[in-house]
Structures are given as structure tokens and as C-alpha cells.
Design an enzyme around this catalytic site. Structure first.
Site, PDB file in Angstrom:
ATOM      1  N   PRO A 186       4.366  -5.267  -0.890  1.00 26.73           N
ATOM      2  CA  PRO A 186       4.380  -4.058  -1.726  1.00 26.73           C
ATOM      3  C   PRO A 186       4.264  -4.399  -3.207  1.00 26.73           C
ATOM      4  O   PRO A 186       4.841  -5.378  -3.674  1.00 26.73           O
ATOM      5  CB  PRO A 186       5.747  -3.436  -1.429  1.00 26.73           C
ATOM      6  CG  PRO A 186       6.615  -4.599  -1.055  1.00 26.73           C
ATOM      7  CD  PRO A 186       5.723  -5.613  -0.403  1.00 26.73           C
ATOM      8  N   GLY A 187       3.503  -3.605  -3.934  1.00 26.65           N
ATOM      9  CA  GLY A 187       3.404  -3.786  -5.380  1.00 26.65           C
ATOM     10  C   GLY A 187       3.820  -2.512  -6.078  1.00 26.65           C
ATOM     11  O   GLY A 187       4.914  -2.363  -6.620  1.00 26.65           O
ATOM     12  N   ARG A 188       2.924  -1.522  -6.020  1.00 20.17           N
ATOM     13  CA  ARG A 188       3.096  -0.248  -6.702  1.00 20.17           C
ATOM     14  C   ARG A 188       4.455   0.410  -6.433  1.00 20.17           C
ATOM     15  O   ARG A 188       5.110   0.882  -7.362  1.00 20.17           O
ATOM     16  CB  ARG A 188       1.987   0.686  -6.218  1.00 20.17           C
ATOM     17  CG  ARG A 188       1.919   2.008  -6.918  1.00 20.17           C
ATOM     18  CD  ARG A 188       1.070   2.969  -6.098  1.00 20.17           C
ATOM     19  NE  ARG A 188      -0.255   2.481  -5.798  1.00 20.17           N
ATOM     20  CZ  ARG A 188      -1.308   2.596  -6.613  1.00 20.17           C
ATOM     21  NH1 ARG A 188      -1.183   3.184  -7.767  1.00 20.17           N
ATOM     22  NH2 ARG A 188      -2.484   2.136  -6.245  1.00 20.17           N
TER      23      ARG A 188
ATOM     24  N   GLY B 286       0.761  -1.241   0.000  1.00 22.52           N
ATOM     25  CA  GLY B 286       0.000   0.000   0.000  1.00 22.52           C
ATOM     26  C   GLY B 286       0.788   1.284   0.000  1.00 22.52           C
ATOM     27  O   GLY B 286       0.209   2.365  -0.112  1.00 22.52           O
TER      28      GLY B 286
ATOM     29  N   CYS C 260     -13.526   5.163 -27.949  1.00 22.14           N
ATOM     30  CA  CYS C 260     -14.762   5.896 -28.194  1.00 22.14           C
ATOM     31  C   CYS C 260     -15.586   6.116 -26.943  1.00 22.14           C
ATOM     32  O   CYS C 260     -16.711   5.625 -26.825  1.00 22.14           O
ATOM     33  CB  CYS C 260     -15.567   5.171 -29.257  1.00 22.14           C
ATOM     34  SG  CYS C 260     -14.633   5.164 -30.785  1.00 22.14           S
ATOM     35  N   GLU C 261     -15.029   6.814 -25.989  1.00 22.84           N
ATOM     36  CA  GLU C 261     -15.809   7.341 -24.869  1.00 22.84           C
ATOM     37  C   GLU C 261     -15.011   8.463 -24.221  1.00 22.84           C
ATOM     38  O   GLU C 261     -13.772   8.482 -24.301  1.00 22.84           O
ATOM     39  CB  GLU C 261     -16.175   6.259 -23.860  1.00 22.84           C
ATOM     40  CG  GLU C 261     -15.053   5.404 -23.348  1.00 22.84           C
ATOM     41  CD  GLU C 261     -15.575   4.366 -22.338  1.00 22.84           C
ATOM     42  OE1 GLU C 261     -15.875   4.774 -21.213  1.00 22.84           O
ATOM     43  OE2 GLU C 261     -15.696   3.184 -22.693  1.00 22.84           O
TER      44      GLU C 261
HETATM   45  N1  LLP Z   1      -1.757  -6.918  -0.756  1.00 21.91           N
HETATM   46  C1  LLP Z   1      -3.084  -6.971  -0.970  1.00 21.91           C
HETATM   47  C2  LLP Z   1      -3.900  -7.908  -0.223  1.00 21.91           C
HETATM   48  C3  LLP Z   1      -3.660  -6.107  -1.927  1.00 21.91           C
HETATM   49  O1  LLP Z   1      -4.982  -6.145  -2.127  1.00 21.91           O
HETATM   50  C4  LLP Z   1      -2.847  -5.198  -2.645  1.00 21.91           C
HETATM   51  C5  LLP Z   1      -3.418  -4.296  -3.630  1.00 21.91           C
HETATM   52  C6  LLP Z   1      -1.462  -5.199  -2.390  1.00 21.91           C
HETATM   53  C7  LLP Z   1      -0.953  -6.072  -1.429  1.00 21.91           C
HETATM   54  C8  LLP Z   1      -0.494  -4.294  -3.108  1.00 21.91           C
HETATM   55  O2  LLP Z   1      -0.755  -2.961  -2.857  1.00 21.91           O
HETATM   56  P1  LLP Z   1       0.249  -1.839  -3.425  1.00 21.91           P
HETATM   57  O3  LLP Z   1       1.557  -1.957  -2.672  1.00 21.91           O
HETATM   58  O4  LLP Z   1       0.436  -2.089  -4.863  1.00 21.91           O
HETATM   59  O5  LLP Z   1      -0.443  -0.577  -3.147  1.00 21.91           O
HETATM   60  N2  LLP Z   1      -5.621  -1.012  -9.420  1.00 21.91           N
HETATM   61  C9  LLP Z   1      -5.404  -0.017  -8.393  1.00 21.91           C
HETATM   62  C10 LLP Z   1      -4.704  -0.574  -7.183  1.00 21.91           C
HETATM   63  C11 LLP Z   1      -5.430  -1.737  -6.539  1.00 21.91           C
HETATM   64  C12 LLP Z   1      -4.708  -2.310  -5.373  1.00 21.91           C
HETATM   65  C13 LLP Z   1      -5.357  -3.560  -4.921  1.00 21.91           C
HETATM   66  N3  LLP Z   1      -4.669  -4.253  -3.883  1.00 21.91           N
HETATM   67  C14 LLP Z   1      -4.624   1.163  -8.984  1.00 21.91           C
HETATM   68  O6  LLP Z   1      -4.285   1.130 -10.161  1.00 21.91           O
HETATM   69  O7  LLP Z   1      -4.407   2.150  -8.288  1.00 21.91           O
END
Ligand code: LLP
Length: 416
Positions: free
Chosen positions: A272-274, A238, A341-342
Site C-alpha cells: 500500500p502507498g496512497r 491500490g 503558464c498552461e
Molecule cells: N505496487 C506497485 C507495483 C505499484 O505499481 C503501485 C502503484 C503500488 C504498489 C502502490 O499503489 P497505491 O497503494 O499507492 O495505490 N501517480 C498516480 C498513482 C500511480 C500508482 C502507480 N503504482 C496518482 O497520483 O494517482
């Protein structure tokens, strides 16, 4: 932001590769990722959490070469579907480094996870625990289970990506978690090992993390005092990425964890992802034309659309546009739009940009997270390809499908 993407001789490159060379070879639109940036972002997490299991959230970007780069650097995987688990395995992650999260796992997905010894299954509800118990008993497996707690904490993120409040569909209500954990501990088919939390995404303020982690710690300590086995705390993901307004480093959370969790008390993991992939990627696009409507808006029409990068349409997200070879001249206000097209196919409005000519290249910045992974073929536009750069090397790591391939995926109903 985008420091792996910088100007060399007046032209933007990805590490040592000119973006124009990639555009020429692969065409546009195309996602371009920097392997060095992936590694340095991961290593910032490693330094902030030297002992923790850092399970990269595959949903942010599940490209196999991105995954392999991160696994080689020492990451594990946080997954939310059988498809993501299979991606993680295919890219070389061992099952014991995989966490299986998600609030709606199907029986098939749980059965698949049960076939992978060592995987940690984060259970998000009572009905899920019941189904897992039954399936585990039948499969004669004793899965490692963590219970995801809903800490009822407002994360301050965009409402569509906040997950940690009582009204959200995620996790077990805080005051019901202890009872569910006791039940899991009494169940011979299950091996509860800990608790998990995740409160949302694009969170820049440490306060909600602190509130959630304190609640998690309190619950874990209480359960341990009862004599229940509980060694693992999964602190979730997050942390915000930098979309032009700056972002905290993982150290902000590392320092918080040092304050909250004495060394050795729990085995910590993170998801962490983003924050690992966002600024390691850009969407490279070509200007189709500039449409100046009299005194009205000046539309900069890109060959990338909302099907390639959905975030602006879905979350009003900002991905600043930069020309690959900036032209001299006066800046003017532009509306940046795609061809779909939107009207939601709009990347930004009223942004001051230098002049563009048809055929010019540009990037949409910080698009490595939730860009390609959320892309589609809406408007029958071929799925956007992906390129990985590493120093002077680059490779096409997901090719653009041909129209023939796209059409051949769909057999006609036999009576037609
Ligand atoms: N763990 C769980 C259980 C999650 O649901 C998520 C993200 C993460 C980890 C990773 O979170 P991050 O570090 O990436 O913030 N599509 C949306 C973001 C959706 C996130 C969903 N869950 C966007 O493009 O902003």
C-alpha cells in the site's frame, strides 16, 4: 478526511502546530505531513493484516522522514528503482524487508539489487527473468524472486493508473506464469519464492481485488501441487484514499484475505502507498490574488502550481481546498488555478468557497500521496519543500532550494 488537520481557535492546524506558523517560517507552497496520521494509517493496515509483511510503496511519498516514521512503525518498503531502494536503505529499512518491483528494471538496477542479500525481486516478464538469471549467475548471487502475474482484471480505477489488464504493460500473462515459474525453479541462479499481483491504484471496490487474488491463489496452489517451492504471495497495493467522497479501510481487504487465504498457507505481503500517506499530508498555499473577470469566472490564484501537485492536471484528481482561517461572508463560485503558464494548471472549477483576500492561506487536502513525489521545477519554480509535524514538534524535512542552488546545478557547456 484530513482529520490530523483541524480548526483550533478558528484556524487550521497540523496536529498541535498552527499552519500559519509553518507558512511564516518556511514560506509557501509547502507540503505538511502529520506523523501521527502516518502511524495510525499504518496501524490500520497492521490490524487488518496482523501477520503480513506490509511493504509501503515508496513512490507515493519517498521523503526520508516519512519513510523513517513508517519503518519505525514496522513497515517494509516496496520500491521501483535504484533511487527508491537507496532511499529505503538510507531511512533504515533492512534489505530483507524491501521488495523491488517495476517492469523496466535496468541491468545496473538489477546488479545493485543483487548486492543486497534478502531483497525480493518481483520479475515482470520473461526477458527480465533471463537478464536477471544471467546477472545473478555472474554475481554469484541467488536472489529471491517472485513472478508478477497479470491477472487480466479491470480495476475500475482511472485508466492512467490501472495496471491489471491483459493490454497493460505490467506482469506476466496469467496463462504463461506457470511455465515461467517452472523455469525459474529449474535455474540454479534463482530462488523463486512466490507470486505477486498489483492491479491499479485508487480502487474502492473489493471485487477486483477478490478476482485478482483468487487467480493468484489458484496459480500458487497449482504450482505447489507440482512440488515447486512457493511460500510468498504479494497481494499488491491500490486501496483508495479519501479525497472527500469517503474510502474503505484496510479492514475491507483484511476480511477478504481471511476468507481467501487460510492461516499459514502462504506468507502474505502487501504494497500500500496512497492509503497510508494521502490523508496524512496537505499542500499549504497562499492566495496570490482573486481575479474576478466581469461576469465571467472568479479565479482564485494560488502560489502552488501543477509543478507542485500534478494530480489534478494529469488525472482530473480532486484535492478539496480549505481556507486556513475561513473568513465570514457569502460563498461564491471559484475556479482554483496556479501560476504555471498552461491551462491545465487548474486544481478545480466552479467550487463554492467563502471569500478570500490576497495573502490568505489555504490547503489542498489529502495531498500526501503522489504530491511531492511527482513534483518538478517546471517554470523554474523551486522544488516544493516538505515539513513533518509530530504533536507539537515540526521540522523542515526537505528545504526549498535557493535560486543560487538551482542555477549552480547546471554547468554551462565548456564551449559557451
Ligand atoms: N505496487 C506497485 C507495483 C505499484 O505499481 C503501485 C502503484 C503500488 C504498489 C502502490 O499503489 P497505491 O497503494 O499507492 O495505490 N501517480 C498516480 C498513482 C500511480 C500508482 C502507480 N503504482 C496518482 O497520483 O494517482
Amino acid at each position: 478526511m484530513d482529520s490530523a488537520f483541524h480548526l483550533v481557535d478558528g484556524e487550521l492546524g497540523a496536529e498541535a502546530v498552527p499552519l500559519s506558523a509553518i507558512a511564516q517560517a518556511v514560506g509557501t507552497p509547502v507540503y505538511v505531513y502529520s506523523a501521527s496520521r502516518l502511524r495510525s494509517n499504518f496501524s490500520a493496515w497492521r490490524q487488518a493484516f496482523p501477520q503480513a509483511h506490509i511493504a509501503y510503496a515508496v513512490k507515493a511519498n519517498g521523503n526520508l522522514s516519512v519513510l523513517r516514521t513508517l519503518f519505525a512503525a514496522g513497515a517494509g518498503a516496496d520500491t521501483v528503482s535504484e533511487g527508491e531502494i537507496r532511499r529505503a536503505l538510507a531511512a533504515g529499512c533492512a534489505p530483507e524487508h524491501i521488495i523491488f518491483s517495476g517492469m523496466g528494471k535496468t541491468d545496473d538496477e538489477l546488479r545493485f539489487a543483487l548486492s543486497l542479500p534478502g531483497i525480493q525481486i518481483n520479475v515482470e516478464s520473461e526477458p527480465e527473468l533471463d537478464r536477471l538469471s544471467e546477472l545473478a549467475a555472474r554475481a554469484d548471487a541467488r536472489p529471491l524472486v517472485a513472478i508478477r502475474v497479470n491477472p487480466d482484471v479491470a480495476a475500475g480505477a482511472h485508466a492512467k493508473i490501472a495496471t491489471g489488464q491483459a493490454h497493460d504493460k505490467f506482469g506476466v500473462p496469467f496463462d504463461q506464469t506457470a511455465a515461467l515459474y517452472r523455469r525459474a525453479a529449474a535455474d540454479a541462479a534463482l530462488q523463486p519464492v512466490g507470486l505477486a499481483v498489483h492491479i491499479g491504484s485508487q480502487i474502492a471496490d473489493p471485487a477486483p481485488f477478490e478476482a485478482a487474488w483468487i487467480r493468484l491463489r489458484e496459480l500458487a496452489r497449482n504450482l505447489r501441487t507440482e512440488g515447486l517451492p512457493l511460500t510468498r504471495l504479494d497481494l499488491g497495493g491500490g486501496l483508495a484514499a479519501d479525497y472527500g467522497a469517503g474510502a474503505p479501510t484496510p479492514q475491507l481487504l483484511g476480511d477478504l484475505a481471511v476468507r481467501l487465504f487460510p492461516p499459514g498457507e502462504f506468507e502474505l505481503s502487501l504494497e500500500p502507498g496512497r492509503s497510508i500517506v494521502a490523508d496524512a499530508g496537505v499542500l499549504l498555499t497562499r492566495i496570490t490574488h482573486v481575479n474576478q473577470r466581469g461576469d465571467g469566472p472568479r479565479f482564485l490564484v494560488l502560489d502552488a502550481g501543477m509543478n507542485d501537485l500534478l494530480r489534478p492536471a494529469l488525472y482530473d484528481a480532486v484535492h478539496p481546498l480549505r481556507p486556513v482561517r475561513p473568513r465570514p461572508g457569502e460563498q461564491a463560485l471559484h475556479d482554483i488555478v496556479g501560476p504555471v503558464c498552461e491551462s491545465s494548471d487548474r486544481f478545480a472549477g466552479d467550487v463554492r468557497l467563502p471569500p478570500f483576500e490576497p495573502g490568505d492561506l489555504a490547503i489542498l487536502s489529502a495531498a500526501g500521496a503522489y504530491g511531492a513525489s511527482m513534483s518538478s521545477e517546471y517554470n523554474a519554480r523551486p522544488l516544493v519543500p516538505e515539513v513533518l509535524v509530530d504533536g507539537e514538534r515540526w521540522a523542515l524535512v526537505r528545504p526549498r532550494p535557493t535560486f543560487a542552488e538551482m542555477l549552480s546545478r547546471e554547468p554551462l557547456a565548456p564551449w559557451l
